[in-house]
Scaffold this motif. Structure first.
Motif, mmCIF file in Angstrom:
data_model
loop_
_atom_site.group_PDB
_atom_site.id
_atom_site.type_symbol
_atom_site.label_atom_id
_atom_site.label_comp_id
_atom_site.label_asym_id
_atom_site.label_seq_id
_atom_site.Cartn_x
_atom_site.Cartn_y
_atom_site.Cartn_z
ATOM 1 N N MET A 124 0.822 -1.225 0.000
ATOM 2 C CA MET A 124 0.000 0.000 0.000
ATOM 3 C C MET A 124 0.853 1.270 0.000
ATOM 4 N N HIS A 125 2.046 1.191 0.581
ATOM 5 C CA HIS A 125 2.901 2.377 0.660
ATOM 6 C C HIS A 125 3.763 2.571 -0.595
ATOM 7 N N GLN A 126 3.664 1.655 -1.548
ATOM 8 C CA GLN A 126 4.405 1.845 -2.801
ATOM 9 C C GLN A 126 3.763 2.957 -3.622
ATOM 10 N N LYS A 127 4.575 3.608 -4.448
ATOM 11 C CA LYS A 127 4.079 4.715 -5.258
ATOM 12 C C LYS A 127 3.249 4.194 -6.425
ATOM 13 N N GLY A 128 2.342 5.029 -6.932
ATOM 14 C CA GLY A 128 1.557 4.690 -8.099
ATOM 15 C C GLY A 128 0.432 3.742 -7.786
ATOM 16 N N ASN A 129 -0.172 3.190 -8.864
ATOM 17 C CA ASN A 129 -1.336 2.321 -8.714
ATOM 18 C C ASN A 129 -0.974 0.851 -8.853
ATOM 19 N N LEU A 130 0.289 0.534 -8.548
ATOM 20 C CA LEU A 130 0.749 -0.855 -8.468
ATOM 21 C C LEU A 130 0.592 -1.616 -9.781
#
Length: 487
Positions: A124-130
């Motif tokens: 969830m803390h990764q950037k963008g929409n995965l």
């Protein structure tokens, strides 16, 4: 303990080339398979990802814009129902990393894959929409292809939607493709070894022919040469190198045979020349022992003859010793010498040797060279002595002249010794520097000498890195030319 198998230390060139070609072929096939495996795997996974993406698009934007944990929990089942399909599992995860709803429509009834709370929080803390996919093992130990999308704000996600599908069909296709490729590679390697072996054999035929030809060469057949038109640069170069070596060996053998013949002739001539004075001495001693010593006249004759033969024997031994030292090519003590001074120093001795013969000197200026004074004197003595032996005692004229010439851009000292004697036959000119050589007209004992004087001269001039030449006319005389480098 004896070894059951022994591996030869030396292997044929064909075996080495074939082995290395085989290893390179295996390496290329492995690299090609790795590239193909990775490309196919990526393609199949991307196809599955696109299927999951299409299911993700069935979820309305309203459902994806939930910003509170309570909204996610209350709408989780609806989110799952909108995204799940045959062969697809769907899960909804809240902001704390808890799975709040999950459903699986896998063919074999396996549950959806599930990560730990911390793993979900990290996602969830990764950037963008995965964007992209991941391969994860489910509880059955099988691989699943999984994608995630954030719920709510992209920068502060309130939850996740997880869609997954079984990756076993992908792996099944990959394993099938891999087994097919391995089978094809085995066929390629077998054909490669068969065809490669035949090609290498044909390519190495010139080398085999060369080996066969070289084996046939014997000391009696050194004139054989290897073909140099094999249409292979390396083999042709090797053939030319071999031919050059054979030519040098052939030349060396010829020189060695010539030297052996000369040595045999030398030993024969030396033995003969040594035996003659020894026989004379022995004969006179026997005469004395038989009673001639009582007759004073016979005694004097015998003793004088023994003395003469002893002197001749000593002269022969000394000349042989000189030649032996010259043959060793020992380092000479060279220094700057004045040829004019050397000739003037020995002129009185030459006058005594020549008796009534006339000796003319034509010495215009000092001329210097690098050499050994005593050996150069020996050269002049030997040539003048040769001239004395073959000129008339009363009318003989010997001329010693000195001049300078430029030959091949080199400034050379030219020592010329000429006479008006009997001369040398043209057929004998190339032999006068051979040891013990005496022309038929000069074999009588009145001329003295053993045919060693001029060979000594030639050896000394060679040691001085000079050159000697001779011109002669029968009945008119002979001229010796000696060329030395000036300083």
């Amino acid at each position: 303990m004896k070894k059951l198998f022994s591996i030869p230390k030396q292997k044929s060139l064909k075996f080495q080339l074939l082995t290395r070609m085989f290893l390179l072929l295996i390496l290329f096939l492995i690299i090609a398979e790795i590239f193909q495996y990775a490309s196919l795997k990526h393609y199949l996974c991307k196809s599955k990802e696109q299927v999951l993406e299409s299911r993700m698009h069935n979820i309305s934007k309203t459902m994806m814009n939930l910003y509170s944990k309570e909204d996610i929990i209350s709408n989780a089942d609806e989110l799952v129902e909108n995204s799940v399909d045959f062969g697809i599992a769907s899960s909804v995860i809240d902001s704390d990393g808890n799975v709040v709803s999950s459903k699986s429509n896998y063919k074999h009834g396996a549950p959806a894959p599930q990560l730990t709370q911390n793993d979900y929080k990290t996602i969830m803390h990764q950037k963008g929409n995965l964007e992209g996919y991941a391969l994860i093992k489910n509880t059955y130990g099988n691989l699943d292809l999984v994608i995630w999308r954030k719920i709510g704000d992209l920068h502060s996600s309130s939850g996740l939607v997880q869609l997954s599908t079984e990756a076993d069909p992908i792996m099944s296709i990959l394993y099938k493709q891999l087994s097919t490729y391995i089978f094809a590679c085995i066929i390629i390697l077998i054909l490669g070894v068969i065809i490669g072996g035949a090609v290498l054999k044909h390519t190495l035929n010139p080398l085999y022919n060369m080996t066969s030809t070289v084996k046939q060469i014997t000391p009696q057949e050194l004139n054989k040469r290897l073909p140099v038109n094999n249409k292979q640069l390396e083999i042709d170069s090797l053939s030319m190198a071999f031919n050059g070596m054979l030519e040098r060996i052939e030349t060396s053998f010829k020189k060695e045979n010539a030297i052996k013949k000369k040595m045999q002739q030398f030993i024969s001539d030396a033995s003969h020349e040594l035996r003659t004075p020894l026989t004379s001495i022995r004969g006179f001693v026997e005469v004395l022992l038989m009673g001639a010593a009582k007759d004073e006249k016979k005694l004097n004759t015998a003793l004088n003859s023994i003395l003469t033969e002893s002197e001749r024997l000593t002269e022969l031994v000394n000349e042989l010793l000189i030649l032996t030292r010259l043959d060793r090519k020992t380092e000479l003590e060279m220094s700057k010498q004045n040829m004019k001074s050397i000739i003037e120093d020995i002129y009185p001795q030459l006058k005594i040797l020549s008796k009534d013969r006339k000796i003319n000197l034509i010495l215009n200026e000092d001329m210097y060279f690098l050499g050994n004074k005593n050996q150069v004197k020996q050269v002049i003595f030997n040539i003048v002595q040769n001239a004395i032996n073959h000129t008339n005692e009363k009318y003989g004229i010997i001329t010693i002249s000195l001049e300078s010439q430029i030959i091949d851009n080199k400034n050379l000292l030219v020592l010329k010794i000429s006479d008006n004697g009997t001369g040398i036959a043209e057929d004998d000119l190339n032999k006068i520097f051979d040891r013990f050589f005496r022309s038929e007209s000069h074999r009588s004992r009145q001329h003295g000498g053993y045919g060693l004087g001029l060979p000594i001269v030639k050896s000394i001039i060679d040691a001085h890195k000079g050159k000697i030449d001779v011109k002669s006319t029968l009945g008119k005389g002979t001229i010796f030319y000696i060329y030395l480098t000036t300083m």
